[in-house]
Motif scaffolding. Structure first.
Motif, PDB file in Angstrom:
ATOM      1  N   HIS A  75     -46.815  23.679  -7.003  1.00 46.73           N
ATOM      2  CA  HIS A  75     -46.451  25.031  -6.552  1.00 46.73           C
ATOM      3  C   HIS A  75     -47.143  25.285  -5.224  1.00 46.73           C
ATOM      4  O   HIS A  75     -47.981  24.507  -4.789  1.00 46.73           O
ATOM      5  CB  HIS A  75     -46.929  26.094  -7.556  1.00 46.73           C
ATOM      6  CG  HIS A  75     -46.493  25.866  -8.960  1.00 46.73           C
ATOM      7  ND1 HIS A  75     -47.261  25.198  -9.875  1.00 46.73           N
ATOM      8  CD2 HIS A  75     -45.356  26.206  -9.609  1.00 46.73           C
ATOM      9  CE1 HIS A  75     -46.621  25.136 -11.034  1.00 46.73           C
ATOM     10  NE2 HIS A  75     -45.446  25.737 -10.897  1.00 46.73           N
ATOM     11  N   GLU A  87     -32.850  23.992 -13.657  1.00 50.83           N
ATOM     12  CA  GLU A  87     -34.061  23.818 -12.846  1.00 50.83           C
ATOM     13  C   GLU A  87     -34.261  22.352 -12.498  1.00 50.83           C
ATOM     14  O   GLU A  87     -34.259  21.483 -13.378  1.00 50.83           O
ATOM     15  CB  GLU A  87     -35.300  24.316 -13.602  1.00 50.83           C
ATOM     16  CG  GLU A  87     -36.571  24.085 -12.779  1.00 50.83           C
ATOM     17  CD  GLU A  87     -37.848  24.566 -13.453  1.00 50.83           C
ATOM     18  OE1 GLU A  87     -37.875  24.694 -14.694  1.00 50.83           O
ATOM     19  OE2 GLU A  87     -38.821  24.786 -12.723  1.00 50.83           O
ATOM     20  N   GLY A 138     -36.830  19.899 -11.718  1.00 51.25           N
ATOM     21  CA  GLY A 138     -38.271  19.672 -11.807  1.00 51.25           C
ATOM     22  C   GLY A 138     -38.949  20.671 -12.733  1.00 51.25           C
ATOM     23  O   GLY A 138     -39.527  21.654 -12.285  1.00 51.25           O
ATOM     24  N   THR A 162     -44.677  21.991 -14.902  1.00 51.78           N
ATOM     25  CA  THR A 162     -45.602  22.649 -15.829  1.00 51.78           C
ATOM     26  C   THR A 162     -44.880  23.623 -16.765  1.00 51.78           C
ATOM     27  O   THR A 162     -45.495  24.155 -17.688  1.00 51.78           O
ATOM     28  CB  THR A 162     -46.642  23.478 -15.052  1.00 51.78           C
ATOM     29  OG1 THR A 162     -45.950  24.535 -14.353  1.00 51.78           O
ATOM     30  CG2 THR A 162     -47.418  22.626 -14.054  1.00 51.78           C
ATOM     31  N   GLU A 180     -36.561  16.702 -15.823  1.00 49.29           N
ATOM     32  CA  GLU A 180     -37.888  16.241 -15.410  1.00 49.29           C
ATOM     33  C   GLU A 180     -37.957  14.721 -15.631  1.00 49.29           C
ATOM     34  O   GLU A 180     -37.674  14.232 -16.709  1.00 49.29           O
ATOM     35  CB  GLU A 180     -38.982  16.949 -16.230  1.00 49.29           C
ATOM     36  CG  GLU A 180     -40.400  16.466 -15.958  1.00 49.29           C
ATOM     37  CD  GLU A 180     -40.793  16.556 -14.476  1.00 49.29           C
ATOM     38  OE1 GLU A 180     -40.770  17.655 -13.902  1.00 49.29           O
ATOM     39  OE2 GLU A 180     -41.112  15.491 -13.883  1.00 49.29           O
ATOM     40  N   ASN A 210     -33.447  11.405 -14.580  1.00 50.86           N
ATOM     41  CA  ASN A 210     -33.571  11.347 -13.122  1.00 50.86           C
ATOM     42  C   ASN A 210     -32.453  12.195 -12.516  1.00 50.86           C
ATOM     43  O   ASN A 210     -31.274  11.939 -12.773  1.00 50.86           O
ATOM     44  CB  ASN A 210     -33.435   9.880 -12.685  1.00 50.86           C
ATOM     45  CG  ASN A 210     -33.712   9.708 -11.209  1.00 50.86           C
ATOM     46  OD1 ASN A 210     -33.663  10.667 -10.430  1.00 50.86           O
ATOM     47  ND2 ASN A 210     -34.016   8.479 -10.818  1.00 50.86           N
ATOM     48  N   LEU A 211     -32.826  13.185 -11.741  1.00 52.33           N
ATOM     49  CA  LEU A 211     -31.811  14.048 -11.125  1.00 52.33           C
ATOM     50  C   LEU A 211     -30.762  13.225 -10.394  1.00 52.33           C
ATOM     51  O   LEU A 211     -29.580  13.566 -10.372  1.00 52.33           O
ATOM     52  CB  LEU A 211     -32.474  15.022 -10.135  1.00 52.33           C
ATOM     53  CG  LEU A 211     -31.485  15.864  -9.339  1.00 52.33           C
ATOM     54  CD1 LEU A 211     -30.890  16.965 -10.198  1.00 52.33           C
ATOM     55  CD2 LEU A 211     -32.107  16.442  -8.085  1.00 52.33           C
ATOM     56  N   ASP A 258     -36.531  23.083  -7.207  1.00 49.22           N
ATOM     57  CA  ASP A 258     -37.998  23.036  -7.066  1.00 49.22           C
ATOM     58  C   ASP A 258     -38.495  21.584  -7.059  1.00 49.22           C
ATOM     59  O   ASP A 258     -39.383  21.218  -7.824  1.00 49.22           O
ATOM     60  CB  ASP A 258     -38.632  23.845  -8.217  1.00 49.22           C
ATOM     61  CG  ASP A 258     -40.070  24.251  -7.914  1.00 49.22           C
ATOM     62  OD1 ASP A 258     -40.513  24.077  -6.769  1.00 49.22           O
ATOM     63  OD2 ASP A 258     -40.749  24.741  -8.834  1.00 49.22           O
ATOM     64  N   GLN A 293     -40.144  13.462  -0.834  1.00 51.01           N
ATOM     65  CA  GLN A 293     -39.073  12.936  -1.697  1.00 51.01           C
ATOM     66  C   GLN A 293     -37.723  13.195  -1.040  1.00 51.01           C
ATOM     67  O   GLN A 293     -36.910  13.974  -1.555  1.00 51.01           O
ATOM     68  CB  GLN A 293     -39.116  13.642  -3.053  1.00 51.01           C
ATOM     69  CG  GLN A 293     -39.896  12.895  -4.124  1.00 51.01           C
ATOM     70  CD  GLN A 293     -39.463  13.302  -5.523  1.00 51.01           C
ATOM     71  OE1 GLN A 293     -39.398  14.477  -5.852  1.00 51.01           O
ATOM     72  NE2 GLN A 293     -39.165  12.337  -6.364  1.00 51.01           N
TER      73      GLN A 293
HETATM   74  C1  LIG Z   1     -42.583  20.886  -7.269  1.00 46.65           C
HETATM   75  S1  LIG Z   1     -42.699  20.145  -8.853  1.00 46.65           S
HETATM   76  C2  LIG Z   1     -41.888  21.331  -9.905  1.00 46.65           C
HETATM   77  C3  LIG Z   1     -42.790  22.397 -10.488  1.00 46.65           C
HETATM   78  C4  LIG Z   1     -42.175  23.104 -11.655  1.00 46.65           C
HETATM   79  N1  LIG Z   1     -40.932  23.744 -11.351  1.00 46.65           N
HETATM   80  C5  LIG Z   1     -43.153  24.049 -12.326  1.00 46.65           C
HETATM   81  O1  LIG Z   1     -42.832  25.256 -12.528  1.00 46.65           O
HETATM   82  O2  LIG Z   1     -44.237  23.586 -12.676  1.00 46.65           O
HETATM   83  C6  LIG Z   1     -41.424  18.866  -8.747  1.00 46.65           C
HETATM   84  C7  LIG Z   1     -41.094  18.251 -10.076  1.00 46.65           C
HETATM   85  O3  LIG Z   1     -39.984  17.357  -9.920  1.00 46.65           O
HETATM   86  C8  LIG Z   1     -40.210  16.230 -10.763  1.00 46.65           C
HETATM   87  N2  LIG Z   1     -39.387  15.098 -10.268  1.00 46.65           N
HETATM   88  C9  LIG Z   1     -39.686  14.232  -9.276  1.00 46.65           C
HETATM   89  N3  LIG Z   1     -38.678  13.365  -9.085  1.00 46.65           N
HETATM   90  C10 LIG Z   1     -37.697  13.679  -9.972  1.00 46.65           C
HETATM   91  C11 LIG Z   1     -36.417  13.144 -10.263  1.00 46.65           C
HETATM   92  N4  LIG Z   1     -35.916  12.104  -9.580  1.00 46.65           N
HETATM   93  N5  LIG Z   1     -35.698  13.701 -11.253  1.00 46.65           N
HETATM   94  C12 LIG Z   1     -36.193  14.763 -11.959  1.00 46.65           C
HETATM   95  N6  LIG Z   1     -37.409  15.323 -11.713  1.00 46.65           N
HETATM   96  C13 LIG Z   1     -38.152  14.799 -10.743  1.00 46.65           C
HETATM   97  C14 LIG Z   1     -41.698  16.019 -10.627  1.00 46.65           C
HETATM   98  O4  LIG Z   1     -42.233  15.206 -11.644  1.00 46.65           O
HETATM   99  C15 LIG Z   1     -42.225  17.436 -10.670  1.00 46.65           C
HETATM  100  O5  LIG Z   1     -42.472  17.864 -11.970  1.00 46.65           O
END
Ligand SMILES: C[S@@+](CC[C@H](N)C(=O)[O-])C[C@H]1O[C@@H](n2cnc3c(N)ncnc32)[C@H](O)[C@@H]1O
Length: 221
Positions: free
Chosen positions: A25, A57, A59, A62, A86, A136-137, A152, A159
């Motif tokens: 965040h 959403e 990601g 948390t 996630e 994986n998104l 997010d 990335q």
């Molecule tokens: C900025 S953080 C998100 C914070 C979250 N929204 C929160 O409220 O805590 C980005 C998130 O994207 C996840 N992430 C990274 N690469 C990803 C992917 N290819 N597919 C899905 N999630 C991914 C990370 O593990 C991380 O939890």
């Protein structure tokens, strides 16, 4: 992956990922960011147009965005179906520690969203259901008919593959006309990418004490 819990400027917790030097965040206020960028600018706007708000959403992290939205859905009595992807679910020890550090009003919801099983639709309260997808998104099939997208992901410099035109087009196609996508990132190149796909974009003021601007993109057709 080494994760450290840190306290942000508004007193709410976040995580720091050492390997990529990224926070989950804004360090200027995790809770303030979640409330402003996703709840007020995204969900609240979508709720004006839809009797049941379908949120996706990018990601889950948390679970803070999910917990805050669950509380708002209950308070406003607005049915909300929340999908979150996630790739790296957090360990229970980590989410338990974070739950002890958030505002009391969100603690129970945060525990519930984190304790919900993956791949199973869970009723968090009478107005809010959650489906957490461990995926994986970049390769998953997206949920459809989305009213709100909380984009997010980690920063584009960290990335870039997440902030890709083909990725945003896939999201656009999964949204309902009138659907809104919000993100903390207001970079010109991301805004232009969203416009190119067909979104109407607006820069909005950032959260109190935080970024100068955020981005909201509306699917108008
Ligand atoms: C900025 S953080 C998100 C914070 C979250 N929204 C929160 O409220 O805590 C980005 C998130 O994207 C996840 N992430 C990274 N690469 C990803 C992917 N290819 N597919 C899905 N999630 C991914 C990370 O593990 C991380 O939890």
């Amino acid at each position: 992956m080494n994760l450290v819990i840190e306290t942000t400027a508004d007193g709410s917790p976040t995580l720091y990922r050492e390997d990529i030097d990224e926070h989950y965040h804004s360090v200027k206020g995790a809770q303030a960011e979640s409330l402003h960028v996703y709840l007020e600018s995204g969900w609240r706007r979508a709720a004006e147009a839809s009797s049941c708000v379908r949120v996706f959403e990018v990601g889950f992290g948390t679970g803070l965005n999910a917990a805050i939205t669950a509380c708002a859905a209950r308070e406003s009595k607005i049915p909300t179906e929340y999908y979150a992807v996630e790739l790296y679910p957090l360990a229970k020890e980590t989410t338990d520690l974070i739950a002890t550090a958030v505002d009391k009003e969100y603690r129970e919801a945060l525990e519930k969203v984190n304790n919900a099983a993956w791949e199973e639709k869970t009723e968090i309260n009478a107005y809010f259901s959650l489906l957490k997808l461990e995926a994986n998104l970049l390769t998953m099939d997206l949920p459809v008919n989305l009213d709100a997208v909380y984009f997010d992901a980690f920063a584009p410099e960290k990335q870039p593959e997440m902030w890709d035109v083909a990725m945003f087009r896939k999201i656009f196609d999964a949204m309902r006309p009138g659907g809104v996508l919000t993100t903390y990132c207001a970079k010109g190149c991301i805004r232009r990418m969203l416009q190119e796909i067909g979104f109407l974009t607006e820069r909005l003021p950032g959260p109190p004490g935080g970024k100068r601007e955020i981005l909201r993109a509306v699917k108008t057709v």
